[in-house]
Enzyme design. Structure first.
Site, PDB file in Angstrom:
ATOM      1  N   HIS A  64       8.801  -3.479  -4.398  1.00 51.81           N
ATOM      2  CA  HIS A  64       8.204  -3.952  -3.143  1.00 51.81           C
ATOM      3  C   HIS A  64       9.264  -4.477  -2.179  1.00 51.81           C
ATOM      4  CE1 HIS A  64       4.833  -5.236  -0.682  1.00 51.81           C
ATOM      5  NE2 HIS A  64       5.310  -6.469  -0.610  1.00 51.81           N
ATOM      6  N   CYS A  86       5.184  -0.428   2.314  1.00 55.35           N
ATOM      7  CA  CYS A  86       5.767  -1.768   2.465  1.00 55.35           C
ATOM      8  C   CYS A  86       7.136  -1.750   3.133  1.00 55.35           C
ATOM      9  CB  CYS A  86       5.815  -2.491   1.122  1.00 55.35           C
ATOM     10  SG  CYS A  86       6.858  -1.728  -0.138  1.00 55.35           S
ATOM     11  N   ASP A 122       0.816  -1.220   0.000  1.00 57.21           N
ATOM     12  CA  ASP A 122       0.000   0.000   0.000  1.00 57.21           C
ATOM     13  C   ASP A 122       0.845   1.263   0.000  1.00 57.21           C
ATOM     14  OD1 ASP A 122       1.104  -0.243   2.511  1.00 57.21           O
ATOM     15  OD2 ASP A 122      -0.758   0.164   3.613  1.00 57.21           O
TER      16      ASP A 122
END
Length: 225
Positions: free
Chosen positions: A203, A97, A94
């Site tokens: 990520h 991370c 979101d």
């Protein structure tokens, strides 16, 4: 002497209350960290001691790779996880991370990401001269942006986290030529290691040995949030 206006007294009272709450939050989180410290430090460092790491240069985020390159990067990262017997504890993608992954390593709870971001921002603000030369924009603008929930952490916030928490942060990456990056505190010997996986510019996840991956359970939240 005229009496202090009501709104001024209220503002002063609010500031004091906020300051007291900040201090109490730091004390509470410090207690959590102290209690969990012995449980968290594992043996990943020994397991991956044969890997050559590179020195870390703080920087803001680069461009997000296109779909083809991102896919290749992710496949490379998954291969490394398998090769070294590692596993990711998946955190929510979101925009928080990096802070969620750090919170999991620090407190065994990704939900403390707000506190981790707050502490990183304190470090960046209070020690501006250490970091501002790495930011290719107004430092004030950078801090304002990084304060927002959902703003992606970068390699500068990782350095600030290492400095703030006295930890060596180890990244198993998806980079073609660099599998391991180590970020060490500037001014003191690290007291612990935090392990993250880094799918380049996409990520972060929290990293464990495959046999040590915790089962995600809803832990009791303290009153901080």
């Amino acid at each position: 002497m005229s009496e202090q206006p009501d709104y001024a007294r209220e503002s002063s009272s609010s500031s004091v209350s906020s300051s007291v709450q900040d201090i109490e939050e730091d004390i509470t989180i410090g207690s959590i960290l102290s209690e969990e410290n012995q449980k968290i430090d594992g043996n990943l460092g020994r397991r991956l001691s044969h890997l050559n790491s590179i020195s870390h240069t703080p920087r803001v985020n680069g461009e997000i790779p296109d779909v083809d390159n991102a896919t290749l990067d992710h496949e490379r990262l998954l291969e490394r996880l398998t090769t070294y017997g590692l596993a990711e504890l998946q955190v929510e993608g979101d925009g928080n991370c990096q802070f969620r992954a750090l919170a999991d390593q620090l407190y065994r709870n990704p939900d403390y990401h707000k506190h981790v971001r707050k502490e990183v921002l304190k470090q960046l603000k209070h020690f501006r001269k250490l970091y501002e030369n790495y930011v290719p924009m107004s430092y004030k603008t950078y801090l304002k942006s990084m304060k927002r929930s959902g703003e992606w952490g970068d390699h500068l916030t990782l350095q600030a986290a290492a400095d703030r928490f006295g930890a060596k942060i180890c990244l198993l990456t998806s980079f073609r030529d660099t599998s391991l990056i180590e970020i060490v505190p500037r001014d003191n010997t690290p007291s612990r290691e935090l392990w993250l996986s880094f799918w380049s510019e996409v990520h972060y996840n929290s990293l464990y040995g495959a046999d040590d991956l915790p089962t995600r359970v809803t832990k009791r939240k303290h009153w901080l949030f």
